[in-house]
Design a protein around this motif. Structure first.
Motif, PDB file in Angstrom:
ATOM      1  N   LEU A  48       0.831  -1.208   0.000  1.00 61.21           N
ATOM      2  CA  LEU A  48       0.000   0.000   0.000  1.00 61.21           C
ATOM      3  C   LEU A  48       0.868   1.262   0.000  1.00 61.21           C
ATOM      4  CD1 LEU A  48      -2.760  -1.095   2.553  1.00 61.21           C
ATOM      5  CD2 LEU A  48      -2.975  -0.901   0.064  1.00 61.21           C
ATOM      6  N   GLY A  49       1.962   1.239   0.770  1.00 64.38           N
ATOM      7  CA  GLY A  49       2.859   2.396   0.791  1.00 64.38           C
ATOM      8  C   GLY A  49       3.520   2.637  -0.556  1.00 64.38           C
ATOM      9  N   ALA A  50       3.895   1.553  -1.256  1.00 62.37           N
ATOM     10  CA  ALA A  50       4.492   1.704  -2.586  1.00 62.37           C
ATOM     11  C   ALA A  50       3.486   2.297  -3.559  1.00 62.37           C
ATOM     12  CB  ALA A  50       4.999   0.352  -3.081  1.00 62.37           C
ATOM     13  N   TRP A  51       2.230   1.832  -3.509  1.00 56.13           N
ATOM     14  CA  TRP A  51       1.202   2.398  -4.385  1.00 56.13           C
ATOM     15  C   TRP A  51       0.988   3.881  -4.122  1.00 56.13           C
ATOM     16  CZ3 TRP A  51      -2.792  -2.159  -3.713  1.00 56.13           C
ATOM     17  CH2 TRP A  51      -2.398  -3.226  -4.541  1.00 56.13           C
ATOM     18  N   ALA A  52       1.041   4.281  -2.849  1.00 51.70           N
ATOM     19  CA  ALA A  52       0.762   5.674  -2.492  1.00 51.70           C
ATOM     20  C   ALA A  52       1.932   6.605  -2.798  1.00 51.70           C
ATOM     21  CB  ALA A  52       0.397   5.762  -1.003  1.00 51.70           C
ATOM     22  N   LEU A  53       3.173   6.105  -2.685  1.00 49.57           N
ATOM     23  CA  LEU A  53       4.338   6.985  -2.798  1.00 49.57           C
ATOM     24  C   LEU A  53       4.991   6.965  -4.174  1.00 49.57           C
ATOM     25  CD1 LEU A  53       6.097   6.209   0.621  1.00 49.57           C
ATOM     26  CD2 LEU A  53       4.702   8.205   0.033  1.00 49.57           C
ATOM     27  N   TYR A  54       4.722   5.941  -4.996  1.00 46.88           N
ATOM     28  CA  TYR A  54       5.455   5.802  -6.247  1.00 46.88           C
ATOM     29  C   TYR A  54       5.239   7.012  -7.170  1.00 46.88           C
ATOM     30  CZ  TYR A  54       7.350   3.754 -10.521  1.00 46.88           C
ATOM     31  OH  TYR A  54       8.093   3.523 -11.639  1.00 46.88           O
ATOM     32  N   GLY A  55       3.994   7.398  -7.367  1.00 42.67           N
ATOM     33  CA  GLY A  55       3.716   8.506  -8.280  1.00 42.67           C
ATOM     34  C   GLY A  55       4.347   9.806  -7.822  1.00 42.67           C
ATOM     35  N   ARG A  56       4.276  10.090  -6.522  1.00 41.45           N
ATOM     36  CA  ARG A  56       4.846  11.339  -6.016  1.00 41.45           C
ATOM     37  C   ARG A  56       6.367  11.337  -6.143  1.00 41.45           C
ATOM     38  NH1 ARG A  56       1.361  12.087  -0.373  1.00 41.45           N
ATOM     39  NH2 ARG A  56      -0.721  12.142  -1.348  1.00 41.45           N
ATOM     40  N   LEU A  57       6.993  10.225  -5.766  1.00 37.93           N
ATOM     41  CA  LEU A  57       8.449  10.161  -5.847  1.00 37.93           C
ATOM     42  C   LEU A  57       8.926  10.202  -7.299  1.00 37.93           C
ATOM     43  CD1 LEU A  57       9.239   7.499  -3.090  1.00 37.93           C
ATOM     44  CD2 LEU A  57       9.527   9.980  -2.965  1.00 37.93           C
ATOM     45  N   TYR A  58       8.171   9.577  -8.203  1.00 39.56           N
ATOM     46  CA  TYR A  58       8.563   9.603  -9.614  1.00 39.56           C
ATOM     47  C   TYR A  58       8.460  11.026 -10.174  1.00 39.56           C
ATOM     48  CZ  TYR A  58       8.814   8.351 -14.545  1.00 39.56           C
ATOM     49  OH  TYR A  58       9.182   8.265 -15.862  1.00 39.56           O
ATOM     50  N   GLY A  59       7.399  11.747  -9.815  1.00 40.74           N
ATOM     51  CA  GLY A  59       7.279  13.132 -10.255  1.00 40.74           C
ATOM     52  C   GLY A  59       8.376  14.009  -9.686  1.00 40.74           C
ATOM     53  N   TRP A  60       8.719  13.778  -8.417  1.00 43.80           N
ATOM     54  CA  TRP A  60       9.809  14.553  -7.811  1.00 43.80           C
ATOM     55  C   TRP A  60      11.127  14.265  -8.515  1.00 43.80           C
ATOM     56  CZ3 TRP A  60      14.291  12.923  -5.325  1.00 43.80           C
ATOM     57  CH2 TRP A  60      14.997  13.911  -4.640  1.00 43.80           C
ATOM     58  N   LEU A  61      11.351  12.997  -8.866  1.00 43.63           N
ATOM     59  CA  LEU A  61      12.597  12.625  -9.534  1.00 43.63           C
ATOM     60  C   LEU A  61      12.679  13.242 -10.931  1.00 43.63           C
ATOM     61  CD1 LEU A  61      15.137  10.878  -9.096  1.00 43.63           C
ATOM     62  CD2 LEU A  61      13.935   8.993 -10.186  1.00 43.63           C
ATOM     63  N   TRP A  70      23.993   9.468 -13.828  1.00 47.77           N
ATOM     64  CA  TRP A  70      24.167   8.343 -12.907  1.00 47.77           C
ATOM     65  C   TRP A  70      23.287   8.497 -11.675  1.00 47.77           C
ATOM     66  CZ3 TRP A  70      25.641   9.087  -7.900  1.00 47.77           C
ATOM     67  CH2 TRP A  70      26.253  10.307  -7.575  1.00 47.77           C
ATOM     68  N   ARG A  71      23.102   9.738 -11.214  1.00 48.50           N
ATOM     69  CA  ARG A  71      22.258   9.947 -10.039  1.00 48.50           C
ATOM     70  C   ARG A  71      20.791   9.698 -10.376  1.00 48.50           C
ATOM     71  NH1 ARG A  71      22.954  15.585  -7.017  1.00 48.50           N
ATOM     72  NH2 ARG A  71      25.091  14.747  -6.943  1.00 48.50           N
ATOM     73  N   PHE A  72      20.378  10.114 -11.568  1.00 42.22           N
ATOM     74  CA  PHE A  72      18.995   9.878 -11.980  1.00 42.22           C
ATOM     75  C   PHE A  72      18.731   8.378 -12.141  1.00 42.22           C
ATOM     76  CE2 PHE A  72      15.575   9.716 -15.177  1.00 42.22           C
ATOM     77  CZ  PHE A  72      14.642  10.541 -14.557  1.00 42.22           C
ATOM     78  N   ARG A  73      19.682   7.636 -12.713  1.00 41.71           N
ATOM     79  CA  ARG A  73      19.498   6.191 -12.855  1.00 41.71           C
ATOM     80  C   ARG A  73      19.451   5.496 -11.507  1.00 41.71           C
ATOM     81  NH1 ARG A  73      23.720   4.925 -17.859  1.00 41.71           N
ATOM     82  NH2 ARG A  73      22.444   5.849 -19.526  1.00 41.71           N
ATOM     83  N   THR A  74      20.299   5.948 -10.563  1.00 40.53           N
ATOM     84  CA  THR A  74      20.264   5.365  -9.225  1.00 40.53           C
ATOM     85  C   THR A  74      18.907   5.598  -8.568  1.00 40.53           C
ATOM     86  OG1 THR A  74      22.651   5.749  -8.998  1.00 40.53           O
ATOM     87  CG2 THR A  74      21.401   5.339  -6.983  1.00 40.53           C
ATOM     88  N   GLY A  75      18.358   6.797  -8.744  1.00 35.83           N
ATOM     89  CA  GLY A  75      17.033   7.067  -8.204  1.00 35.83           C
ATOM     90  C   GLY A  75      15.965   6.162  -8.801  1.00 35.83           C
ATOM     91  N   LEU A  76      16.042   5.914 -10.118  1.00 37.98           N
ATOM     92  CA  LEU A  76      15.069   5.021 -10.753  1.00 37.98           C
ATOM     93  C   LEU A  76      15.209   3.585 -10.254  1.00 37.98           C
ATOM     94  CD1 LEU A  76      15.020   6.183 -14.491  1.00 37.98           C
ATOM     95  CD2 LEU A  76      13.216   6.437 -12.789  1.00 37.98           C
ATOM     96  N   ILE A  77      16.458   3.126 -10.065  1.00 39.86           N
ATOM     97  CA  ILE A  77      16.669   1.768  -9.557  1.00 39.86           C
ATOM     98  C   ILE A  77      16.081   1.610  -8.161  1.00 39.86           C
ATOM     99  CG2 ILE A  77      18.457   0.139  -8.818  1.00 39.86           C
ATOM    100  CD1 ILE A  77      20.190   1.188 -11.109  1.00 39.86           C
ATOM    101  N   LEU A  78      16.297   2.594  -7.294  1.00 42.80           N
ATOM    102  CA  LEU A  78      15.734   2.532  -5.941  1.00 42.80           C
ATOM    103  C   LEU A  78      14.208   2.650  -5.971  1.00 42.80           C
ATOM    104  CD1 LEU A  78      18.329   4.727  -4.014  1.00 42.80           C
ATOM    105  CD2 LEU A  78      18.159   2.246  -4.034  1.00 42.80           C
ATOM    106  N   LEU A  79      13.704   3.464  -6.895  1.00 38.17           N
ATOM    107  CA  LEU A  79      12.258   3.651  -6.969  1.00 38.17           C
ATOM    108  C   LEU A  79      11.563   2.363  -7.399  1.00 38.17           C
ATOM    109  CD1 LEU A  79      10.040   5.772  -6.614  1.00 38.17           C
ATOM    110  CD2 LEU A  79      10.317   6.373  -9.013  1.00 38.17           C
ATOM    111  N   ARG A  80      12.181   1.607  -8.295  1.00 35.68           N
ATOM    112  CA  ARG A  80      11.583   0.349  -8.729  1.00 35.68           C
ATOM    113  C   ARG A  80      11.582  -0.704  -7.624  1.00 35.68           C
ATOM    114  NH1 ARG A  80      14.889   0.332 -14.451  1.00 35.68           N
ATOM    115  NH2 ARG A  80      13.616   1.921 -15.513  1.00 35.68           N
TER     116      ARG A  80
END
Length: 441
Positions: A48-61, A70-80
């Motif tokens: 439930l937390g992943a569903w609620a936070l994924y969209g916001r964190l992806y928009g922030w990224l 490299w920093r953007f790719r690291t953020g995407l890897i952690l986000l997934r």
């Protein structure tokens, strides 16, 4: 597959008995069952937390402009991996809270679940170092299985089961455990070799004291040595007897020598090209109808990119055996010639001066090597000239600079009433012919 089925059945039976006893203990009422429910609840909360936070964190990224790649790719890897990250955090917080308010034994299964989730997370992140998708998937699943068996305390039983499965080829006996250990050790060493090769190659390419062709050669030799050492060292550490492979490798080498003559020829030609420095990345070459600049030197071919954006993969052997025009072998200076003609009524001294001035007005024409213009002949309809000029950037194209000089000549001749003639023919009607006797319309 030569193996006695009795030890395999015994090991499978022992594992089945342990697994059945473990699952029976989980179904009995008590704290073990409660801990299973707590783990399921933590998994649901993480989902439930992943569903609620994924969209916001992806928009922030996506809004982080100016970040390095490299920093953007690291953020995407952690986000997934947001769900398992949340599960790890929730599980360890729960373990800490349960140990504070109750006995440690009542959080035993929750601690095992937190340890497994943490291990799976780090395995997934570490496997990103492996570039090959199939090898990455193989390493990931292999390490997941190993850490799971290690955490639940079944490594010895699993090792005994794998060791009982053997493949026999004469005196050579290989077990499934040996093959698995070889794959894991070789994969780890291969990944380490790739990291060392990538870092070293980047430093070598930045060294301006080494010629471009020697940089490519050093990088290729470094990669060959590191990857070869990783394979042989991995097999040796895994318990393989490499002395038995010597005869087999010799036979394979003879067969490959006959069947892959062209491939071997291209490989040897590539080494010769790198050693004699006849071509290097960035050179502008002509080979037959192909004109372009060298993009990369490969082990089997040379990549040549043309002005049209086409990339030709030319075998190394063709560069050794064919005539190659290297426009920038010793220097970047290239002389171009264009031919034109003017009418006999025009002063040739004036024409030559206007032609030189027109060529010098084109930005790409070198001023320190001024253009020259000479008469090369007296044609049927014109006085013929040759205009020679130098450029220093052949990779920018030859046709376009020739066109610019022709256009400058046209403008200069139009402004100074210089005539560019074309062939003319006179037709005379002889007396007594049919056309002469025909009445006019």
């Amino acid at each position: 597959m030569e193996s006695d089925p009795t030890p395999i059945l015994q090991e499978l039976q022992a594992l089945a008995e342990q697994g059945r006893g473990f699952f029976q203990s989980l179904t009995r009422p008590g704290w073990r069952l409660y801990q299973i429910g707590i783990l399921l609840g933590l998994f649901a909360l993480a989902q439930l937390g992943a569903w609620a936070l994924y969209g916001r964190l992806y928009g922030w990224l996506r809004a982080r402009e100016g970040w390095p790649m490299w920093r953007f790719r690291t953020g995407l890897i952690l986000l997934r991996r947001l769900r398992i990250i949340l599960l790890v955090i929730l599980a360890w917080v729960t373990v800490w809270a349960m140990r504070e308010v109750t006995w440690p034994s009542r959080s035993y299964l929750v601690a095992i679940g937190a340890t497994l989730a943490t291990a799976w997370l780090f395995v997934g992140l570490a496997a990103r170092l492996v570039r090959n998708p199939f090898l990455r998937r193989l390493v990931t699943w292999g390490l997941w299985v190993y850490v799971t068996l290690y955490v639940v305390g079944l490594t010895e039983e699993a090792a005994a089961l794998l060791d009982s499965v053997r493949l026999g080829m004469g005196d050579l006996q290989l077990s499934a455990l040996t093959l698995l250990r070889a794959a894991v050790v070789t994969g780890v060493l291969f990944t380490g070799a790739r990291l060392i090769a990538t870092t070293s190659a980047a430093r070598i390419r930045r060294d301006d004291d080494i010629s471009p062709s020697m940089r490519v050669l050093i990088v290729k030799l470094l990669q060959l040595c590191l990857y070869g050492a990783a394979v042989f060292l991995g097999l040796k550490l895994a318990g393989f007897d490499l002395t038995g492979l010597a005869v087999l490798s010799g036979a394979i080498g003879v067969g490959l020598g006959f069947g892959l003559q062209k491939v071997v020829s291209n490989l040897v030609s590539g080494v010769i090209i790198l050693l004699d420095k006849s071509v290097k990345p960035g050179d502008v070459i002509s080979l037959g109808d192909t004109f372009g600049w060298i993009n990369a030197l490969g082990a089997r071919y040379v990549s040549v990119v043309t002005r049209e954006g086409k990339e030709y993969l030319i075998p190394n052997e063709d560069l050794i055996t064919s005539q190659v025009v290297n426009w920038s072998h010793s220097n970047e200076f290239v002389r171009l010639d264009i031919f034109f003609g003017t009418a006999y009524a025009d002063d040739p001294h004036r024409v030559r001066r206007l032609a030189v001035e027109a060529a010098a007005s084109v930005p790409r024409v070198l001023a320190d090597r001024p253009p020259v213009c000479h008469i090369v002949g007296f044609g049927d309809s014109s006085v013929d000239y040759i205009l020679r000029f130098w450029i220093v950037d052949p990779s920018e194209g030859l046709t376009n600079v020739r066109g610019a000089v022709f256009l400058a000549l046209w403008d200069a001749f139009q402004a100074n009433d210089i005539t560019i003639p074309f062939p003319q023919r006179e037709v005379k009607i002889l007396p007594g012919s049919r056309l002469a006797a025909a009445p006019p319309d």
